[in-house]
Design an enzyme around this catalytic site. Structure first.
Site, short mmCIF file in Angstrom:
data_model
loop_
_atom_site.label_atom_id
_atom_site.label_comp_id
_atom_site.label_asym_id
_atom_site.label_seq_id
_atom_site.Cartn_x
_atom_site.Cartn_y
_atom_site.Cartn_z
N SER A 109 0.79 -1.23 0.00
CA SER A 109 0.00 0.00 0.00
C SER A 109 0.82 1.28 0.00
O SER A 109 0.24 2.38 -0.05
CB SER A 109 -0.95 0.01 1.20
OG SER A 109 -2.03 -0.86 0.99
N LYS A 165 0.00 3.89 -2.59
CA LYS A 165 -0.99 4.95 -2.46
C LYS A 165 -0.36 6.33 -2.30
O LYS A 165 -1.06 7.35 -2.41
CB LYS A 165 -1.93 4.64 -1.30
CG LYS A 165 -2.81 3.42 -1.58
CD LYS A 165 -3.47 2.86 -0.34
CE LYS A 165 -4.19 1.55 -0.68
NZ LYS A 165 -4.52 0.75 0.50
N SER A 204 -5.95 2.91 4.95
CA SER A 204 -5.37 2.26 3.78
C SER A 204 -6.42 1.53 2.95
O SER A 204 -6.24 0.39 2.53
CB SER A 204 -4.26 1.28 4.20
OG SER A 204 -3.42 0.97 3.10
N LYS A 262 3.21 6.43 5.06
CA LYS A 262 2.30 5.38 4.61
C LYS A 262 2.83 4.01 5.01
O LYS A 262 4.03 3.73 4.90
CB LYS A 262 2.12 5.42 3.09
CG LYS A 262 1.02 4.50 2.58
CD LYS A 262 -0.35 4.98 3.00
CE LYS A 262 -1.42 3.93 2.78
NZ LYS A 262 -1.38 2.87 3.80
#
Length: 730
Positions: free
Chosen positions: A501, A504, A561, A677
């Site tokens: 993730s 992102k 997320s 993140k």
């Protein structure tokens, strides 16, 4: 000490149910009946006459046998005593001894429970020997979707009595559809018909909420609770239909326990009846067992079990609850397990949710405990104690093995992952023939009278006291936050790999560039469509037909997320990109064009969320550069440093609800960290891109391929500490 640690647990044979746990489990065994560390058990009860572990207690039957021997030993001749001990040796060889060599089950499980941040109840029972472990196992807790197992029992009971026919059809209407788990609501149209037995299959395999309600309409809402009471399980109670609080039979219990309640003891008792084929009837028991074998939740019990291990189980999950109950077929026989959790601090809908991981680790510990030593995988368990935050605490990691860390978290590691240091320990080297999968020396079995075939391997040089810390992560890099220039790395920062993730970051950056050109987009309302709603993996819990303003959608993507939110972002903005073709594909193409403009040579995107796809990869160096660029945007910096965000969600029926999203980045709980993140997939391992600040200086740390979320956090903190100290920060 966590909340769970305040409650005691001990290990003892089974006693009748419905007693308070303090009486059932009793007090620790007196010291005079415990074997001293290193002392050999003179009754031969421990296998191969090996030294007993520290504080190893004798079981009730062993104590009784020991007393008899001690009472008569002083009056026996040496020959008589030898005969008695010979009989004792034969007895212990013939009678199955449930306790395996190594840690007791109590010691294996109690540490996991104490480390969990939430309420926990556990019951484990070997269904042949009745050997048992219990922790708060008679306390009433929320059952969530575990109640669907008792609902199935009631369906088969009514079928056996001729009240319903398993192949009778149920018809789905639009009013029957409820949100949450399952496939009927998103995939089936009103008017669809399915047999009762197929609705049971959907309820157990996929925890289908709509199928459950169809069955409850057929069998009657109060029937399940009544049957459980008749079977001797009065605390296993269904309060209402799923997502239909207005149907509650007991509003007070609904407020306290939600959908349903149970105890770990009662769930294990129900599983015992199933194993004995006494649940409704032998035929019905076999059918229900087959349904449980098909449960599709692989994040809990099956997660860390060896390939081929069989477990018939059901799970339950809400934001604050992760639970599971089932029968695990171990090499020493079937074992019933129930793990109930509630009030969990980790409320993420992610693959590394700590409640899911706790269920998985308990199942693995039970498997290991009841697995004979000679059958154990020599590469079974490795640990990286990253959470200790001690530079130098590095352990090589066996590929694909479950991992334990000191905070109770754990995740599957990727086949690509081997823990490395900053060049001080050679990574990915072949194992010496005298080492096991963790790089540790194996005991070599040498026949009597023979000498060792090989000398022990030479010891490695002492650890250096200078340089970056040892880490559990496969890859790491430290960079300047202003420029993205990498200052230190472990030599693999330019190697492309799965990034989960952390993808992102680019999704958000491309979105915010488009917002800069069209500021009104931030307050444009975006509706979740079917493609976004059905995106797998971590979720923002927005469903098809609901809408939020675009700025809130960015929070939904970056804090919990949400893969669903990332898909919605891509589809919404892709329609604004010139050209023909699918909107999401156009947005991903723009992500790759932006990677080219930024000079991210090791990066290629195939989706906006980071779910594994071949050739969807990046590097630690590229992620550091991208994070440095994205952090220059004030809104991006604000979002990724936010710990919790609340948003107004407009539902399809015109009503509104409040969504609460919490950031998955654990570093935000510590002063001095901002963003960026997290990420996790089995292919990528745990990933974390973060930004830390001391004074006026800011750094970015990227760690990829950590064995757990806790290890990724610990590695990052150690790397920041090294960097700040090296740069003269205090």
């Amino acid at each position: 000490m966590t909340r769970s640690a305040a409650h005691g647990a001990c290990f003892a044979p089974w006693s009748p149910p419905n007693r308070r746990s303090s009486r059932r489990w009793g007090l620790p065994i007196p010291g005079k009946l415990a074997v001293a560390p290193g002392e050999r058990h003179n009754l031969g009860i421990f296998p191969r006459n090996r030294p007993a572990p520290e504080g190893w207690p004798l079981r009730r039957d062993e104590r009784r046998f020991a007393r008899r021997v001690l009472c008569i030993e002083s009056s026996m001749t040496g020959k008589q005593l030898g005969c008695l001990l010979l009989v004792a040796g034969i007895w212990t060889a013939v009678v199955p001894v449930p306790i395996a060599w190594g840690q007791t089950l109590d010691r294996r499980l109690k540490g996991l429970i104490e480390d969990h941040d939430g309420e926990v109840a556990v019951a484990v029972e070997h269904l042949q020997t009745q050997e048992r472990f219990g922790f708060r196992s008679d306390e009433v807790m929320s059952a969530a979707s575990l109640i669907k197992f008792p609902v199935m029992v009631e369906v088969y009971r009514q079928s056996e009595q001729g009240q319903i026919e398993l192949h009778q059809f149920l018809e789905l209407t639009e009013q029957d559809k409820v949100p949450g788990s399952g496939i009927l609501t998103p995939h089936f149209s009103p008017g669809a018909r399915l047999a009762i037995v197929d609705a049971v299959r959907l309820m157990i395999a996929f925890s289908d909420n709509t199928a459950t309600n169809l069955l409850l309409d057929k069998i009657g809402l109060g029937a399940t609770t009544e049957t459980m009471r008749t079977l001797g399980f009065p605390n296993t109670r269904l309060n209402s239909k799923v997502y239909r609080r207005e149907t509650s039979l007991d509003l007070e219990r609904s407020r306290e326990f939600g959908l349903a309640s149970t105890t770990a003891d009662e769930m294990v008792g129900l599983l015992r009846l199933l194993h004995e084929r006494k649940l409704v009837s032998p035929k019905a028991s076999d059918a229900m067992h087959a349904h449980l074998l098909n449960c599709d939740d692989h994040h809990k019990f099956p997660r860390f079990l060896p390939e081929g291990a069989k477990v018939a189980f059901k799970t339950g999950s809400t934001e604050a609850i992760r639970s599971a109950a089932g029968i695990l077929e171990t090499p020493r026989g079937p074992v019933a397990i129930c793990v109930l959790t509630s009030e969990n601090a980790d409320r993420r809908w992610s693959e590394d949710n700590e409640g899911d991981v706790l269920c998985a680790r308990i199942a693995r510990e039970v498997w290991d405990y009841f697995t004979p030593a000679e059958k154990e995988d020599p590469e079974a368990d490795g640990s990286c104690f990253g959470a200790a935050s001690v530079p130098g605490a590095n352990a090589s990691q066996g590929a694909g093995n479950p991992v334990g860390v000191s905070d109770g978290g754990g995740e599957e590691s990727s086949p690509e992952i081997t823990a490395e240091s900053s060049g001080q320990i050679e990574a990915n080297r072949p194992l010496d023939s005298g080492e096991d999968a963790n790089g540790e020396a194996r005991d070599e079995i040498i026949p009597a009278g023979a000498s060792s075939q090989k000398p022990l391997p030479k010891r490695l040089p002492a650890d250096s006291l200078s340089g970056p810390p040892f880490t559990c992560s496969a890859v790491w890099a430290i960079a300047e936050a202003r420029t993205g220039k990498v200052l230190w790395d472990n030599g693999s920062a330019a190697v492309a790999r799965d990034i989960a993730s952390t993808t992102k970051i680019m999704t958000a950056w491309v979105a915010l560039k488009m917002v800069a050109a069209e500021p009104g987009l931030l307050q444009t309302r975006v509706m979740m469509d079917q493609q976004a709603d059905q995106t797998a993996g971590s979720s923002s819990q927005l469903v098809e037909g609901e809408s939020v303003v675009f700025q809130d959608l960015l929070y939904a993507m970056l804090l919990p997320s949400g893969n669903d939110a990332a898909t919605a972002v891509g589809r919404f903005l892709g329609k604004r990109i010139d050209g023909e073709g699918d909107a999401l594909a156009k947005f991903v193409a723009e992500m790759n064009r932006e990677a080219g403009r930024l000079g991210l040579k090791g990066t290629r995107y195939l989706n906006p969320h980071g779910l594994p796809q071949k050739k969807h990869m990046s590097t630690a160096r590229d992620l550091a550069r991208l994070a440095a660029v994205a952090l220059q945007d004030p809104l991006f910096r604000k979002i990724v440093s936010t710990r919790e965000h609340r948003a107004r969600v407009l539902q399809g029926d015109g009503k509104t609800r409040e969504a609460v999203w919490r950031n998955t980045n654990r570093l935000l709980a510590i002063e001095g960290y901002q963003g960026v993140k997290t990420g996790f997939t089995s292919a990528a391992g745990s990933c974390l891109v973060s930004m830390g600040q001391r004074g006026q200086e800011e750094l970015i740390v990227v760690v990829l391929g950590a064995p757990s979320a806790a290890a990724a956090v610990s590695d990052s903190r150690n790397l920041y500490r090294f960097a700040w100290q090296t740069r003269g920060q205090k």
